[in-house]
Design a protein around this motif. Sequence first.
Motif, mmCIF file in Angstrom:
data_model
loop_
_atom_site.group_PDB
_atom_site.id
_atom_site.type_symbol
_atom_site.label_atom_id
_atom_site.label_comp_id
_atom_site.label_asym_id
_atom_site.label_seq_id
_atom_site.Cartn_x
_atom_site.Cartn_y
_atom_site.Cartn_z
ATOM 1 N N LYS A 83 4.523 -39.073 31.329
ATOM 2 C CA LYS A 83 5.324 -38.573 30.211
ATOM 3 C C LYS A 83 5.251 -37.057 30.094
ATOM 4 O O LYS A 83 5.718 -36.481 29.124
ATOM 5 N N GLY A 84 4.615 -36.411 31.085
ATOM 6 C CA GLY A 84 4.586 -34.958 31.115
ATOM 7 C C GLY A 84 3.379 -34.308 30.469
ATOM 8 O O GLY A 84 3.329 -33.092 30.335
ATOM 9 N N VAL A 85 2.388 -35.097 30.055
ATOM 10 C CA VAL A 85 1.178 -34.517 29.463
ATOM 11 C C VAL A 85 0.297 -33.982 30.589
ATOM 12 O O VAL A 85 0.068 -34.662 31.593
ATOM 13 N N ASP A 86 -0.183 -32.753 30.442
ATOM 14 C CA ASP A 86 -1.017 -32.112 31.456
ATOM 15 C C ASP A 86 -2.459 -32.571 31.297
ATOM 16 O O ASP A 86 -3.238 -31.964 30.565
ATOM 17 N N ILE A 87 -2.800 -33.660 31.958
ATOM 18 C CA ILE A 87 -4.140 -34.248 31.868
ATOM 19 C C ILE A 87 -5.044 -33.578 32.894
ATOM 20 O O ILE A 87 -4.690 -33.473 34.065
ATOM 21 N N GLN A 88 -6.206 -33.129 32.457
ATOM 22 C CA GLN A 88 -7.216 -32.567 33.348
ATOM 23 C C GLN A 88 -8.290 -33.637 33.567
ATOM 24 O O GLN A 88 -8.729 -34.275 32.617
ATOM 25 N N LYS A 89 -8.692 -33.817 34.818
ATOM 26 C CA LYS A 89 -9.720 -34.804 35.146
ATOM 27 C C LYS A 89 -10.898 -34.103 35.796
ATOM 28 O O LYS A 89 -10.726 -33.320 36.726
ATOM 29 N N VAL A 90 -12.093 -34.380 35.294
ATOM 30 C CA VAL A 90 -13.322 -33.855 35.875
ATOM 31 C C VAL A 90 -14.184 -35.058 36.237
ATOM 32 O O VAL A 90 -14.396 -35.944 35.412
ATOM 33 N N THR A 91 -14.658 -35.086 37.485
ATOM 34 C CA THR A 91 -15.547 -36.164 37.907
ATOM 35 C C THR A 91 -16.977 -35.766 37.588
ATOM 36 O O THR A 91 -17.417 -34.676 37.950
ATOM 37 N N LYS A 92 -17.675 -36.645 36.887
ATOM 38 C CA LYS A 92 -19.055 -36.380 36.488
ATOM 39 C C LYS A 92 -19.959 -37.455 37.062
ATOM 40 O O LYS A 92 -19.490 -38.484 37.526
ATOM 41 N N VAL A 93 -21.264 -37.227 36.992
ATOM 42 C CA VAL A 93 -22.251 -38.175 37.496
ATOM 43 C C VAL A 93 -23.232 -38.475 36.373
ATOM 44 O O VAL A 93 -23.766 -37.559 35.742
ATOM 45 N N ASP A 94 -23.470 -39.773 36.118
ATOM 46 C CA ASP A 94 -24.401 -40.134 35.044
ATOM 47 C C ASP A 94 -25.848 -40.088 35.548
ATOM 48 O O ASP A 94 -26.105 -39.765 36.707
ATOM 49 N N ILE A 95 -26.787 -40.416 34.673
ATOM 50 C CA ILE A 95 -28.210 -40.297 35.023
ATOM 51 C C ILE A 95 -28.634 -41.263 36.125
ATOM 52 O O ILE A 95 -29.665 -41.067 36.751
ATOM 53 N N ASN A 96 -27.815 -42.291 36.388
ATOM 54 C CA ASN A 96 -28.116 -43.250 37.446
ATOM 55 C C ASN A 96 -27.383 -42.927 38.749
ATOM 56 O O ASN A 96 -27.446 -43.701 39.693
ATOM 57 N N GLY A 97 -26.681 -41.796 38.768
ATOM 58 C CA GLY A 97 -25.975 -41.385 39.969
ATOM 59 C C GLY A 97 -24.578 -41.972 40.117
ATOM 60 O O GLY A 97 -23.938 -41.785 41.146
ATOM 61 N N LYS A 98 -24.095 -42.675 39.111
ATOM 62 C CA LYS A 98 -22.750 -43.263 39.160
ATOM 63 C C LYS A 98 -21.715 -42.231 38.730
ATOM 64 O O LYS A 98 -21.907 -41.524 37.740
ATOM 65 N N GLN A 99 -20.604 -42.174 39.459
ATOM 66 C CA GLN A 99 -19.536 -41.243 39.117
ATOM 67 C C GLN A 99 -18.597 -41.853 38.087
ATOM 68 O O GLN A 99 -18.372 -43.063 38.092
ATOM 69 N N TYR A 100 -18.089 -41.005 37.214
ATOM 70 C CA TYR A 100 -17.073 -41.412 36.252
ATOM 71 C C TYR A 100 -16.171 -40.223 35.967
ATOM 72 O O TYR A 100 -16.514 -39.085 36.251
ATOM 73 N N ALA A 101 -14.998 -40.510 35.442
ATOM 74 C CA ALA A 101 -14.030 -39.451 35.149
ATOM 75 C C ALA A 101 -14.094 -39.091 33.670
ATOM 76 O O ALA A 101 -14.334 -39.953 32.818
ATOM 77 N N GLU A 102 -13.891 -37.825 33.389
ATOM 78 C CA GLU A 102 -13.766 -37.361 32.014
ATOM 79 C C GLU A 102 -12.428 -36.631 31.926
ATOM 80 O O GLU A 102 -12.146 -35.760 32.751
#
Length: 70
Positions: free
Chosen positions: A42-61
């Motif tokens: 829909k044209g929203v400028d979404i920024q995605k940052v990949t992060k790592v939690d304390i257990n080493g698992k990646q997730y998006a913010e």
Amino acid sequence: TMTQNDTLLNHMMTGRSISPLEALGLYGVFRLAARMFELKGKGVDIQKVTKVDINGKQYAEYSINPNEEE
């Protein structure tokens, strides 16, 4: 009633980011990546940052720059 996309957009328009765990806990959104894809479409400028939690698992913010939106 507000859709999940409306709710998530309002959240990010306040300058806050959101992760999948926050989306589930705050708003009951299970498929955050799918909602972000829809907002991008829909044209929203979404920024995605990949992060790592304390257990080493990646997730998006996800975030937006509220100054760039309508």
